[in-house]
Design a protein around this motif. Structure first.
Motif, PDB file in Angstrom:
ATOM      1  N   VAL A 176      -8.210   1.935 -11.038  1.00 52.75           N
ATOM      2  CA  VAL A 176      -7.009   1.271 -10.545  1.00 52.75           C
ATOM      3  C   VAL A 176      -6.496   1.920  -9.261  1.00 52.75           C
ATOM      4  CG1 VAL A 176      -4.680   0.502 -11.109  1.00 52.75           C
ATOM      5  CG2 VAL A 176      -6.392   0.703 -12.923  1.00 52.75           C
ATOM      6  N   ALA A 177      -6.298   1.091  -8.248  1.00 52.34           N
ATOM      7  CA  ALA A 177      -5.625   1.508  -7.024  1.00 52.34           C
ATOM      8  C   ALA A 177      -4.151   1.176  -7.180  1.00 52.34           C
ATOM      9  CB  ALA A 177      -6.213   0.792  -5.823  1.00 52.34           C
ATOM     10  N   LEU A 178      -3.315   2.199  -7.207  1.00 53.75           N
ATOM     11  CA  LEU A 178      -1.885   2.041  -7.415  1.00 53.75           C
ATOM     12  C   LEU A 178      -1.188   1.925  -6.065  1.00 53.75           C
ATOM     13  CD1 LEU A 178      -1.445   4.887 -10.051  1.00 53.75           C
ATOM     14  CD2 LEU A 178      -1.870   2.471 -10.498  1.00 53.75           C
ATOM     15  N   LEU A 179      -0.562   0.784  -5.829  1.00 56.29           N
ATOM     16  CA  LEU A 179       0.140   0.540  -4.569  1.00 56.29           C
ATOM     17  C   LEU A 179       1.634   0.422  -4.831  1.00 56.29           C
ATOM     18  CD1 LEU A 179      -2.826  -0.194  -3.873  1.00 56.29           C
ATOM     19  CD2 LEU A 179      -1.939  -2.028  -2.435  1.00 56.29           C
ATOM     20  N   ASP A 180       2.423   1.167  -4.071  1.00 57.83           N
ATOM     21  CA  ASP A 180       3.867   1.103  -4.179  1.00 57.83           C
ATOM     22  C   ASP A 180       4.453   1.822  -2.972  1.00 57.83           C
ATOM     23  OD1 ASP A 180       5.855   0.585  -6.870  1.00 57.83           O
ATOM     24  OD2 ASP A 180       6.725   1.736  -5.230  1.00 57.83           O
ATOM     25  N   THR A 202       0.070  -3.821  -7.195  1.00 58.87           N
ATOM     26  CA  THR A 202       1.265  -3.494  -6.427  1.00 58.87           C
ATOM     27  C   THR A 202       2.474  -3.351  -7.352  1.00 58.87           C
ATOM     28  OG1 THR A 202       1.942  -5.791  -6.005  1.00 58.87           O
ATOM     29  CG2 THR A 202       0.374  -4.795  -4.452  1.00 58.87           C
ATOM     30  N   GLY A 203       3.500  -2.669  -6.861  1.00 60.37           N
ATOM     31  CA  GLY A 203       4.650  -2.377  -7.708  1.00 60.37           C
ATOM     32  C   GLY A 203       4.247  -1.487  -8.863  1.00 60.37           C
ATOM     33  N   ALA A 204       3.373  -0.507  -8.578  1.00 63.07           N
ATOM     34  CA  ALA A 204       2.712   0.256  -9.636  1.00 63.07           C
ATOM     35  C   ALA A 204       3.446   1.519 -10.061  1.00 63.07           C
ATOM     36  CB  ALA A 204       1.296   0.635  -9.182  1.00 63.07           C
ATOM     37  N   ALA A 205       4.537   1.888  -9.382  1.00 63.39           N
ATOM     38  CA  ALA A 205       5.155   3.183  -9.642  1.00 63.39           C
ATOM     39  C   ALA A 205       5.984   3.234 -10.918  1.00 63.39           C
ATOM     40  CB  ALA A 205       6.020   3.597  -8.450  1.00 63.39           C
ATOM     41  N   GLY A 206       6.288   2.091 -11.505  1.00 64.58           N
ATOM     42  CA  GLY A 206       7.091   2.094 -12.724  1.00 64.58           C
ATOM     43  C   GLY A 206       7.225   0.706 -13.292  1.00 64.58           C
ATOM     44  N   GLY A 207       8.024   0.575 -14.343  1.00 64.24           N
ATOM     45  CA  GLY A 207       8.271  -0.726 -14.944  1.00 64.24           C
ATOM     46  C   GLY A 207       7.007  -1.388 -15.455  1.00 64.24           C
ATOM     47  N   ILE A 208       6.921  -2.707 -15.270  1.00 68.85           N
ATOM     48  CA  ILE A 208       5.754  -3.455 -15.730  1.00 68.85           C
ATOM     49  C   ILE A 208       4.492  -2.961 -15.041  1.00 68.85           C
ATOM     50  CG2 ILE A 208       4.684  -5.744 -15.838  1.00 68.85           C
ATOM     51  CD1 ILE A 208       7.499  -6.936 -15.935  1.00 68.85           C
ATOM     52  N   GLY A 209       4.585  -2.653 -13.753  1.00 71.25           N
ATOM     53  CA  GLY A 209       3.416  -2.202 -13.012  1.00 71.25           C
ATOM     54  C   GLY A 209       2.867  -0.892 -13.540  1.00 71.25           C
ATOM     55  N   PHE A 224      -1.947   4.821  -3.410  1.00 64.98           N
ATOM     56  CA  PHE A 224      -1.980   4.335  -2.032  1.00 64.98           C
ATOM     57  C   PHE A 224      -0.571   3.877  -1.659  1.00 64.98           C
ATOM     58  CE2 PHE A 224      -6.249   3.897  -3.633  1.00 64.98           C
ATOM     59  CZ  PHE A 224      -7.067   4.249  -2.550  1.00 64.98           C
ATOM     60  N   PRO A 225       0.278   4.788  -1.179  1.00 64.90           N
ATOM     61  CA  PRO A 225       1.643   4.395  -0.815  1.00 64.90           C
ATOM     62  C   PRO A 225       1.639   3.371   0.316  1.00 64.90           C
ATOM     63  CG  PRO A 225       1.445   6.792  -0.983  1.00 64.90           C
ATOM     64  CD  PRO A 225       0.047   6.238  -1.006  1.00 64.90           C
ATOM     65  N   VAL A 226       2.290   2.232   0.075  1.00 61.27           N
ATOM     66  CA  VAL A 226       2.379   1.173   1.078  1.00 61.27           C
ATOM     67  C   VAL A 226       3.469   0.204   0.654  1.00 61.27           C
ATOM     68  CG1 VAL A 226       0.679  -0.356  -0.015  1.00 61.27           C
ATOM     69  CG2 VAL A 226       1.017  -0.463   2.469  1.00 61.27           C
ATOM     70  N   ASP A 227       4.110  -0.403   1.619  1.00 62.02           N
ATOM     71  CA  ASP A 227       5.145  -1.404   1.369  1.00 62.02           C
ATOM     72  C   ASP A 227       4.512  -2.790   1.497  1.00 62.02           C
ATOM     73  OD1 ASP A 227       7.397  -3.183   1.607  1.00 62.02           O
ATOM     74  OD2 ASP A 227       8.631  -1.480   2.211  1.00 62.02           O
TER      75      ASP A 227
END
Length: 278
Positions: free
Chosen positions: A37-41, A16-23, A61-64
């Motif tokens: 890897v399943a990218l959730l953000d 989770t929090g995969a769209a940028g930064g540390i993720g 996988f866009p999700v909050d």
């Protein structure tokens, strides 16, 4: 010479929090190790291009993380697509505004806790049946803010202390399943989130008076490398920079010295006054 294959090859990770930064950095490094890897953000516009960049080993996988039902649905989709889940990295987080407890809007404080702490709970709960079935690994992103007083970001510090406590309890609860739980503790990392806070004049003034090794942010690359190394070793704790373990080990002594006098440290006093009247 034969290259040693990573123990992570062909494992399945939810991040989770995969769209940028540390993720985002962690995701790139995991796929380089052969992880699927399943990218959730919640930021679909940034998430999908990142997944495309990583090729067929990644999927967006866009999700909050505040949407518990949405996370349960997405986690089931991930398990169905990849055949299971070995690794969960609950990394999504926000800093919230720079404000004192007296000045912050209640909704802003509660949003930080909802994302940073309840988001971790939602993520872990949704993935738990899948990861324990494979005797897998769970990593929770906390912070040194869990161990030190953090005036003007009390919501962030409270949420990260909660993540640490949650992770320690979870580790004991899952011991009989063979599932390992790690907690990541970082100092300041050079992300957009941290940069925005650290450029506030009063805070920057205080940081200038600290030893550079403590006040300077580390690179996202270093943080991502630490995360992947921790996942690969199924570590109980992940740290960066190097001095973080010492800080955590001495947290009680630090509190006894710092708490009574910190409010009289001139740059900190100016920061509190500044944000209280912003």
């Amino acid at each position: 010479m034969r290259t040693r294959q990573s123990p992570l090859t062909d494992r399945v990770a939810v991040l989770t929090g995969a769209a940028g930064g540390i993720g985002g950095e962690t995701a790139l490094r995991l796929t380089a190790k052969g992880v699927r890897v399943a990218l959730l953000d919640r930021d679909a516009d940034r998430l999908r291009p990142l997944a495309a960049k990583m090729g067929d080993r990644a999927a967006a996988f866009p999700v909050d993380v505040t949407d518990r039902d949405g996370l349960e649905r997405v986690t089931a989709e991930v398990a169905d697509r990849f055949g299971g889940i070995d690794i969960v990295i609950a990394n999504a987080g926000i800093s919230g505004p720079l404000a004192t407890v007296a000045a912050i809007k209640p909704a802003e404080f509660e949003q930080v806790v909802e994302v940073n702490l309840l988001g971790v709970w939602h993520t872990v709960r949704a993935a738990l049946p899948y990861v324990t079935a494979r005797r897998g690994y769970i990593m929770l992103t906390s912070s040194i803010a869990a161990a030190i007083p953090c005036p003007t970001v009390a919501a962030y510090a409270s949420s990260k202390a909660g993540v640490e406590a949650f992770g320690r309890a979870l580790r004991i609860e899952l011991a009989h399943t063979g599932t390992a739980v790690g907690i990541a503790y970082f100092g300041a990392v050079d992300t957009g989130l941290v940069h925005g806070l650290m450029t506030r004049p009063s805070l920057a003034d205080g940081l200038q008076k600290m030893p550079k090794v403590i006040g300077a942010p580390i690179s996202v690359s270093r943080a991502g490398a630490a995360m992947v190394n921790g996942v690969e070793r199924r570590s109980r704790s992940v740290y960066a920079p190097w001095w973080v373990p010492g800080l955590l080990a001495l947290r009680s002594q630090f509190a006894a010295v710092a708490d009574p006098v910190a409010g009289r440290f001139p740059p900190l006093a100016r920061l509190i006054k500044d944000v209280d009247h912003a």
